[in-house]
Design a protein around this motif. Structure first.
Motif, short mmCIF file in Angstrom:
data_model
loop_
_atom_site.label_atom_id
_atom_site.label_comp_id
_atom_site.label_asym_id
_atom_site.label_seq_id
_atom_site.Cartn_x
_atom_site.Cartn_y
_atom_site.Cartn_z
N ALA A 131 37.20 46.52 24.47
CA ALA A 131 36.70 45.37 25.12
C ALA A 131 37.58 44.81 26.50
O ALA A 131 37.76 43.65 26.86
N SER B 46 35.28 44.62 32.85
CA SER B 46 34.43 43.68 33.32
C SER B 46 32.91 44.52 33.71
O SER B 46 32.19 44.00 34.40
N THR C 112 36.73 37.50 25.26
CA THR C 112 38.12 37.42 25.39
C THR C 112 38.36 36.60 26.66
O THR C 112 39.21 35.90 26.72
N GLY C 113 37.70 36.95 27.63
CA GLY C 113 37.80 36.40 29.07
C GLY C 113 36.47 36.24 29.58
O GLY C 113 36.53 36.23 30.95
N SER D 140 33.45 38.23 28.54
CA SER D 140 32.86 39.45 27.82
C SER D 140 31.58 39.19 27.25
O SER D 140 30.73 40.24 27.04
N TYR E 121 45.93 34.76 32.39
CA TYR E 121 45.37 35.49 31.32
C TYR E 121 45.75 36.87 31.15
O TYR E 121 45.65 37.50 30.07
N ARG F 41 47.25 48.29 30.54
CA ARG F 41 47.84 46.91 29.73
C ARG F 41 48.88 46.87 29.01
O ARG F 41 49.47 46.01 28.78
N1 GLN Z 1 37.13 41.14 32.00
C1 GLN Z 1 37.89 40.67 31.16
C2 GLN Z 1 39.14 41.63 30.88
O1 GLN Z 1 39.08 42.71 31.16
C3 GLN Z 1 37.46 40.09 29.93
C4 GLN Z 1 37.04 40.99 28.68
C5 GLN Z 1 36.77 40.28 27.31
O2 GLN Z 1 36.40 39.27 27.52
N2 GLN Z 1 36.85 41.21 26.25
O3 GLN Z 1 39.89 41.56 30.12
#
Ligand code: GLN
Length: 451
Positions: free
Chosen positions: A101, A104, A148-149, A151, A282, A331
């Motif tokens: 996940a 984007s 999560t952000g 998605s 974030y 990450r």
């Molecule tokens: N685009 C954001 C990211 O890369 C959101 C990802 C999400 O919501 N899983 O972290």
């Protein structure tokens, strides 16, 4: 019904599905038919659904679109999967997404990108890109996703469908592979707010297996769909209409706002002053949590293990280097860095303070309005490959969706028109609705009145 959708899935070239198994699906469909025969069918009995591949499912593979889990099958079902099955829904299969996940655009999937059904040269958005593309193309009536952000909201927006990210704690995370646990939340993607409301009603609710699940009465989210909007106050954040917002997206969003005024709502100017800080906050917090969550993939407990290694350390290193894609590794490294001694205060603690300020901005805003509206994303879907080598450009596109997750609020995306792709194709635009904590009922009502 399921047979029809399976046929469409087999004919599709979108790469939206990662795993289908006709035998398993048809067995569930048969069980649903029997419920009808015995007059035990509920509203969702026999309706097909497909799950983002971060929800573990018994029978189908559960890969998180990673090489690390390419052959993994889970011994149990995620809470969301379990609840929809109990409601009689039939699983069509597992949907492509960004690896764990993270992304984007759905391009970080180890199984390759998903195509946007509106224009196959465009990305479908991410990370729930397979979910959004499959619903938009009619390969499944509804799908699950995680946000999560952004998605759920951003791919819904890019594919011209509807999606809702519930309040943090509303939907159980049990069996949902963890990316950033303090922000991860599952939710439905569908063509309409009404369908989302039915699905949310089935998946919401307290679950003792998720320590952040919230104890609340169960609600029927379809209850208020037809309430009139007279007197509704819509907050318009100044910061969401400034520099960086594409003219075609702004136009579609402003047209939708004008429609809401006709429905009896009034627009209120508000400020979410810490908006620009949400991206660094974030990506620091998200990466920190990811580095910790993904430490479980060590080559021993689950999935992939590198073939040639000299000792334990070497096995860990090779397994994780070969098993994770570039974005996931980036990450993990970033997260390990911001959590390490000497940098923790400067980055991680600082990001947590910004998180508090962002939540405070929303708290103040909701004293002046009932719902906040704006664009989901600054642009329409970009072309496949366009931002693949530029992670920062991709991160910047999350500016309007991320703060909702940092604050834990519910949010929606509903289709509100089209913009122009670079090659002059019609690419969908989404309108974002952000509500106060546990105000999903109202969000769905507001969305339904527009649709
Ligand atoms: N685009 C954001 C990211 O890369 C959101 C990802 C999400 O919501 N899983 O972290």
């Amino acid at each position: 019904l399921s047979r029809l959708f399976l046929e469409r899935i087999h004919q599709s070239d979108l790469n939206a599905f990662l795993h289908v198994d006709d035998t398993l699906t048809l067995a569930q469909a048969k069980a649903a038919d029997e419920k009808f025969a015995k007059k035990e069918a509920g509203k969702l009995t026999g309706i097909p659904v497909a799950h983002k591949d971060v929800f573990v499912t018994k029978g189908w593979r559960s890969t998180a679109a990673s090489k690390m889990l390419a052959n993994y099958t889970s011994p149990f079902d995620a809470a969301v999967v379990e609840k929809l099955q109990q409601a009689g829904m039939v699983t069509l299969g597992k949907l492509n997404c960004d690896e764990f996940a993270m992304g984007s655009s759905n391009e970080t999937s180890w199984f390759g990108p998903v195509k946007n059904p509106w224009d196959k040269t465009a990305i479908p958005g991410g990370s729930s890109g397979g979910s959004a593309a499959a619903v938009a193309a009619g390969l499944t009536p509804v799908a699950t996703g995680t946000d999560t952000g952004g998605s759920i909201r951003q791919p819904a927006s890019f594919c011209g469908i509807t999606g809702i990210k519930p309040t943090y704690g509303r939907v159980s995370r049990h069996g949902m592979m963890a990316y950033a646990s303090s922000m991860d939340q599952g939710g439905p993607l569908a063509k309409t707010a009404e369908d989302c409301a039915m699905l949310l009603t089935a998946i919401a609710g307290f679950d003792p297996r998720d320590s952040t699940s919230v104890e609340r009465e169960t609600e029927d989210f379809t209850r208020d769909l037809n309430k009139p909007l007279t007197g509704l106050k819509i907050g318009i954040p100044r910061e969401y209409f400034g520099e960086g917002l594409a003219a075609d997206v702004e136009q579609a969003v402003r047209n939708a706002l004008a429609e809401y005024e006709k429905l009896g709502a009034s627009l209120v100017d508000i400020s979410l002053q810490n908006t620009t800080m949400c991206i660094p906050a974030y990506y620091v917090i998200g990466s920190a949590e990811a580095s910790s969550n993904l430490s479980r993939f060590d080559g021993i407990r689950y999935g992939f293990r590198a073939e040639n290694y000299t000792d334990l350390q070497d096995m860990y290193r090779k397994t994780r280097t070969e098993g994770f894609g570039e974005e996931v590794r980036r990450r993990i490294i970033m997260g390990t860095y911001v959590l390490s001694h000497g940098y923790y205060d400067a980055y991680y603690i600082h990001a947590q303070k910004i998180r508090r300020l962002i939540a405070e901005d929303f708290r103040a805003a909701f004293t002046r309005c009932d719902v906040i509206m704006g664009p989901v994303s600054p642009t329409v879907a970009w072309n496949i490959g366009e931002k693949a080598d530029d992670p920062v450009a991709s991160y910047l596109g999350d500016i309007y969706t991320i703060s909702t997750n940092l604050a834990g609020l519910p949010g929606m995306s509903i289709p509100c028109g089209f913009g122009q792709g670079e090659i002059n194709s019609r690419r969908p635009v989404g309108l974002q609705l952000t509500g106060n904590y546990f105000d999903e009922m109202r969000l769905l009502n507001i969305a339904h009145q527009y649709q």
